[in-house]
Scaffold this motif. Sequence first.
Motif, PDB file in Angstrom:
ATOM      1  N   ASP A  74       0.964  -1.526   0.375  1.00 13.67           N
ATOM      2  CA  ASP A  74       0.069  -0.462  -0.135  1.00 13.67           C
ATOM      3  C   ASP A  74       0.836   1.443   0.008  1.00 13.67           C
ATOM      4  N   TYR A  75       1.037   1.935  -0.694  1.00 15.20           N
ATOM      5  CA  TYR A  75       1.647   2.848  -0.924  1.00 15.20           C
ATOM      6  C   TYR A  75       1.656   4.595  -0.005  1.00 15.20           C
ATOM      7  N   ARG A  76       0.312   3.939   0.166  1.00 20.27           N
ATOM      8  CA  ARG A  76       0.233   5.514   1.683  1.00 20.27           C
ATOM      9  C   ARG A  76       0.959   4.859   2.826  1.00 20.27           C
ATOM     10  N   TYR A  77       1.221   3.592   2.605  1.00 22.85           N
ATOM     11  CA  TYR A  77       1.797   3.960   4.331  1.00 22.85           C
ATOM     12  C   TYR A  77       2.792   2.955   4.203  1.00 22.85           C
ATOM     13  N   PRO A  78       4.171   3.504   3.703  1.00 20.55           N
ATOM     14  CA  PRO A  78       5.224   2.874   3.066  1.00 20.55           C
ATOM     15  C   PRO A  78       6.031   2.719   4.559  1.00 20.55           C
ATOM     16  N   GLU A  79       7.041   1.288   4.617  1.00 19.80           N
ATOM     17  CA  GLU A  79       8.051   1.427   5.697  1.00 19.80           C
ATOM     18  C   GLU A  79       8.555   1.527   5.782  1.00 19.80           C
ATOM     19  N   GLN A  80       9.773   2.487   4.536  1.00 19.98           N
ATOM     20  CA  GLN A  80      10.780   3.646   4.471  1.00 19.98           C
ATOM     21  C   GLN A  80       9.877   4.356   3.204  1.00 19.98           C
ATOM     22  N   SER A  81      10.587   5.672   3.865  1.00 19.83           N
ATOM     23  CA  SER A  81       9.974   7.229   3.187  1.00 19.83           C
ATOM     24  C   SER A  81      11.201   7.846   2.729  1.00 19.83           C
ATOM     25  N   ILE A  82      11.724   8.405   1.579  1.00 22.23           N
ATOM     26  CA  ILE A  82      12.977   9.081   1.634  1.00 22.23           C
ATOM     27  C   ILE A  82      12.694  10.297   0.159  1.00 22.23           C
ATOM     28  N   PRO A  83      13.279  11.423   0.756  1.00 18.52           N
ATOM     29  CA  PRO A  83      13.105  12.556   0.028  1.00 18.52           C
ATOM     30  C   PRO A  83      14.212  12.922  -1.450  1.00 18.52           C
ATOM     31  N   MET A  84      13.762  12.872  -2.486  1.00 20.72           N
ATOM     32  CA  MET A  84      14.813  12.646  -3.377  1.00 20.72           C
ATOM     33  C   MET A  84      15.383  14.088  -2.680  1.00 20.72           C
ATOM     34  N   GLU A  85      17.344  13.884  -3.857  1.00 17.84           N
ATOM     35  CA  GLU A  85      17.820  14.286  -3.488  1.00 17.84           C
ATOM     36  C   GLU A  85      18.375  14.844  -5.107  1.00 17.84           C
ATOM     37  N   SER A  86      18.079  14.383  -5.981  1.00 15.13           N
ATOM     38  CA  SER A  86      18.309  14.366  -7.718  1.00 15.13           C
ATOM     39  C   SER A  86      17.461  13.564  -8.399  1.00 15.13           C
ATOM     40  N   PHE A  87      16.901  13.991  -9.691  1.00 13.68           N
ATOM     41  CA  PHE A  87      16.431  13.684 -10.507  1.00 13.68           C
ATOM     42  C   PHE A  87      16.980  13.842 -11.960  1.00 13.68           C
ATOM     43  N   THR A  88      17.911  13.065 -12.507  1.00 11.88           N
ATOM     44  CA  THR A  88      19.195  12.442 -13.428  1.00 11.88           C
ATOM     45  C   THR A  88      18.255  12.606 -14.567  1.00 11.88           C
ATOM     46  N   CYS A  89      17.697  13.170 -15.633  1.00  8.91           N
ATOM     47  CA  CYS A  89      17.653  12.636 -16.756  1.00  8.91           C
ATOM     48  C   CYS A  89      18.109  12.337 -17.950  1.00  8.91           C
ATOM     49  N   ASN A  90      18.255  11.825 -18.189  1.00 12.19           N
ATOM     50  CA  ASN A  90      19.292  11.082 -19.666  1.00 12.19           C
ATOM     51  C   ASN A  90      19.664  12.088 -20.311  1.00 12.19           C
ATOM     52  N   PRO A  91      20.621  12.764 -21.094  1.00 15.32           N
ATOM     53  CA  PRO A  91      20.658  13.611 -21.929  1.00 15.32           C
ATOM     54  C   PRO A  91      20.108  14.208 -23.095  1.00 15.32           C
ATOM     55  N   ALA A 233      20.653  -0.905 -22.859  1.00 13.25           N
ATOM     56  CA  ALA A 233      21.364   0.278 -24.105  1.00 13.25           C
ATOM     57  C   ALA A 233      21.943   1.345 -22.924  1.00 13.25           C
ATOM     58  N   VAL A 234      21.766   1.882 -21.634  1.00 11.96           N
ATOM     59  CA  VAL A 234      22.321   3.421 -21.356  1.00 11.96           C
ATOM     60  C   VAL A 234      23.366   2.419 -20.067  1.00 11.96           C
ATOM     61  N   ILE A 235      23.863   1.827 -19.819  1.00  8.51           N
ATOM     62  CA  ILE A 235      24.293   0.658 -18.566  1.00  8.51           C
ATOM     63  C   ILE A 235      25.758   2.021 -17.781  1.00  8.51           C
ATOM     64  N   GLU A 236      26.365   2.280 -19.600  1.00  6.19           N
ATOM     65  CA  GLU A 236      27.885   3.155 -18.891  1.00  6.19           C
ATOM     66  C   GLU A 236      26.840   4.553 -18.585  1.00  6.19           C
ATOM     67  N   TRP A 237      25.465   5.131 -18.725  1.00  5.05           N
ATOM     68  CA  TRP A 237      25.319   5.838 -18.474  1.00  5.05           C
ATOM     69  C   TRP A 237      25.002   5.434 -16.621  1.00  5.05           C
ATOM     70  N   ILE A 238      24.029   5.232 -16.717  1.00 11.86           N
ATOM     71  CA  ILE A 238      23.409   4.714 -15.290  1.00 11.86           C
ATOM     72  C   ILE A 238      24.515   4.470 -14.731  1.00 11.86           C
ATOM     73  N   ASN A 239      25.794   3.138 -14.811  1.00 16.59           N
ATOM     74  CA  ASN A 239      27.006   3.611 -13.950  1.00 16.59           C
ATOM     75  C   ASN A 239      27.832   4.566 -14.319  1.00 16.59           C
ATOM     76  N   GLY A 240      27.349   5.639 -14.892  1.00 15.54           N
ATOM     77  CA  GLY A 240      28.790   6.827 -14.230  1.00 15.54           C
ATOM     78  C   GLY A 240      27.797   7.768 -13.137  1.00 15.54           C
ATOM     79  N   ILE A 241      26.438   7.644 -13.375  1.00 10.38           N
ATOM     80  CA  ILE A 241      25.504   8.240 -12.009  1.00 10.38           C
ATOM     81  C   ILE A 241      25.347   7.734 -10.528  1.00 10.38           C
ATOM     82  N   THR A 242      25.501   6.493 -11.057  1.00  9.40           N
ATOM     83  CA  THR A 242      25.230   5.688  -9.682  1.00  9.40           C
ATOM     84  C   THR A 242      26.855   5.236  -9.259  1.00  9.40           C
ATOM     85  N   GLY A 243      27.952   4.520  -9.635  1.00  8.03           N
ATOM     86  CA  GLY A 243      28.889   4.153  -9.089  1.00  8.03           C
ATOM     87  C   GLY A 243      28.739   2.602  -9.079  1.00  8.03           C
ATOM     88  N   ILE A 244      27.827   1.912  -9.521  1.00  6.07           N
ATOM     89  CA  ILE A 244      27.638   1.112  -9.275  1.00  6.07           C
ATOM     90  C   ILE A 244      28.151  -0.248  -9.710  1.00  6.07           C
TER      91      ILE A 244
END
Length: 244
Positions: A74-91, A233-244
């Motif tokens: 139930d999205y109204r009663y989350p176990e964890q709720s954390i605010p966003m720091e940043s929202f990065t769209c693919n350029p 198709a964009v794994i390198e871009w994702i990894n560049g942001i997350t460092g995964i």
Amino acid sequence: MKFLVVFCLVAFAAANERIIGGNDAVSMEATPWQASLQKFGSHFCGASVIAELFVMTACHCEQTDVTVNVGSIDYRYPEQSIPMESFTCNPNWRQLIIDFDYAVIKLTSKLYFNSNVQPIALPASGQEFPGGTPALISGWGLTVGGGDTVPTNLQWANTQLIDPADCLERLGKTITPRMQCAGLMGNTACNGDSGGPLVVQDDDGKYLLVGNTSFGIVNCPTNAASVWSKNSAVIEWINGITGI
């Protein structure tokens, strides 16, 4: 002429019914990567946990002052709720043709992983899956195409991937290398499911986040293909942001 629509909707209505052709989730343990993006306390898009500090979603879900809710059906009663720091769209995001529909959200603090909250692995760069591959979709999107029936209980459905040539014929729209089609199984994603997961299991049984819910035909017919932004198709871009 066919019409296309991105699957984003701020969900102010609520009703305890099924996704279009889907089922009620009974716990988060089957889809522990599923996240709900919230604004003013209302669900508007889905997302997928990919690391302690990051979730993956669609660029067309971009909003300010977003909170990420996880760990509850139930999205109204989350176990964890954390605010966003940043929202990065693919350029390379191209809104007109809904291409490169990717975004990575960084959280202000780390998620706590347990049986209800777990990251999902990303596919390898360039990894492809053939048409007919079984897949899983989930989210809190509309349960009736063209309506306003939004479930409070997480919905899921089994579907299958569709190869690009077949998808092109069905949608009448150019399918780029960043798009993964799925559907034709009597169910579909719809408005409010945007950004949420399209998941497959590899030969070792590992779950992979193939795509993020992007767009489909207006009113979400269950006999039509829908489209997800293809992460391989964009794994390198994702990894560049997350460092995964």
